[in-house]
Motif scaffolding. Structure first.
Motif, mmCIF file in Angstrom:
data_model
loop_
_atom_site.group_PDB
_atom_site.id
_atom_site.type_symbol
_atom_site.label_atom_id
_atom_site.label_comp_id
_atom_site.label_asym_id
_atom_site.label_seq_id
_atom_site.Cartn_x
_atom_site.Cartn_y
_atom_site.Cartn_z
ATOM 1 N N ASP A 228 1.626 34.354 55.560
ATOM 2 C CA ASP A 228 1.569 32.924 55.873
ATOM 3 C C ASP A 228 2.086 32.050 54.731
ATOM 4 O O ASP A 228 2.103 30.835 54.846
ATOM 5 C CB ASP A 228 0.153 32.507 56.272
ATOM 6 N N LEU B 109 4.646 29.204 55.235
ATOM 7 C CA LEU B 109 4.274 27.817 55.549
ATOM 8 C C LEU B 109 4.621 26.871 54.411
ATOM 9 O O LEU B 109 4.775 25.674 54.632
ATOM 10 C CB LEU B 109 2.776 27.721 55.851
ATOM 11 N N ALA C 54 0.826 21.940 55.109
ATOM 12 C CA ALA C 54 0.652 22.985 56.128
ATOM 13 C C ALA C 54 0.149 24.269 55.488
ATOM 14 O O ALA C 54 -0.722 24.948 56.039
ATOM 15 C CB ALA C 54 1.959 23.238 56.860
ATOM 16 N N TYR C 55 0.668 24.577 54.326
ATOM 17 C CA TYR C 55 0.227 25.790 53.627
ATOM 18 C C TYR C 55 -1.246 25.693 53.242
ATOM 19 O O TYR C 55 -2.022 26.603 53.504
ATOM 20 C CB TYR C 55 1.087 26.026 52.393
ATOM 21 N N ALA D 13 -3.535 23.779 54.495
ATOM 22 C CA ALA D 13 -4.405 23.667 55.664
ATOM 23 C C ALA D 13 -4.584 24.999 56.395
ATOM 24 O O ALA D 13 -5.642 25.233 56.978
ATOM 25 C CB ALA D 13 -3.841 22.619 56.622
ATOM 26 N N HIS D 14 -3.576 25.866 56.376
ATOM 27 C CA HIS D 14 -3.632 27.065 57.209
ATOM 28 C C HIS D 14 -3.668 28.394 56.461
ATOM 29 O O HIS D 14 -3.863 29.430 57.087
ATOM 30 C CB HIS D 14 -2.446 27.069 58.179
ATOM 31 N N HIS D 15 -3.468 28.372 55.142
ATOM 32 C CA HIS D 15 -3.503 29.623 54.393
ATOM 33 C C HIS D 15 -4.915 30.201 54.419
ATOM 34 O O HIS D 15 -5.892 29.493 54.334
ATOM 35 C CB HIS D 15 -3.058 29.407 52.947
ATOM 36 N N ARG D 16 -4.992 31.480 54.531
ATOM 37 C CA ARG D 16 -6.253 32.227 54.571
ATOM 38 C C ARG D 16 -7.089 31.934 55.811
ATOM 39 O O ARG D 16 -8.291 32.046 55.802
ATOM 40 C CB ARG D 16 -7.091 31.996 53.316
ATOM 41 N N MET D 17 -6.437 31.575 56.884
ATOM 42 C CA MET D 17 -7.179 31.370 58.126
ATOM 43 C C MET D 17 -7.034 32.606 59.000
ATOM 44 O O MET D 17 -7.827 33.519 58.906
ATOM 45 C CB MET D 17 -6.718 30.103 58.822
ATOM 46 N N LEU D 18 -6.032 32.660 59.852
ATOM 47 C CA LEU D 18 -5.885 33.772 60.786
ATOM 48 C C LEU D 18 -5.521 35.077 60.085
ATOM 49 O O LEU D 18 -6.104 36.126 60.365
ATOM 50 C CB LEU D 18 -4.829 33.438 61.842
ATOM 51 N N SER D 19 -4.574 35.034 59.170
ATOM 52 C CA SER D 19 -4.092 36.280 58.569
ATOM 53 C C SER D 19 -5.102 36.932 57.623
ATOM 54 O O SER D 19 -4.941 38.087 57.255
ATOM 55 C CB SER D 19 -2.775 36.053 57.829
#
Length: 70
Positions: free
Chosen positions: A41, A44, A51-52, A54-60
């Motif tokens: 990720d 991002l 974006a990075y 906000a979303h890093h270490r979420m789904l992946s």
């Protein structure tokens, strides 16, 4: 953990699973690649820093992703 450490740990796991198998190089590479997948990720960052963050270490980095990968 940084990219190098992720890859090294994955490569060591692949090597330990290979034993004296003739496919040991492939398993070492596969282990290193699999260990890097949770940080895929990072692309991002190309979109935006927000974006990075906000979303890093979420789904992946979730157990759901690990289960799907396995």
């Amino acid at each position: 953990m940084d990219f190098v450490t992720h890859a090294a740990v994955g490569a060591l796991v692949g090597r330990s699973l290979a034993g004296k198998d003739s496919h040991s190089r492939g398993l070492v590479r596969l282990g290193a690649l699999a260990a890097l997948l949770p940080d895929a990720d990072h692309v991002l960052e190309l979109v935006s820093a927000e974006a990075y963050v906000a979303h890093h270490r979420m789904l992946s980095h979730s157990l759901l992703f690990v289960g799907a990968l396995a």
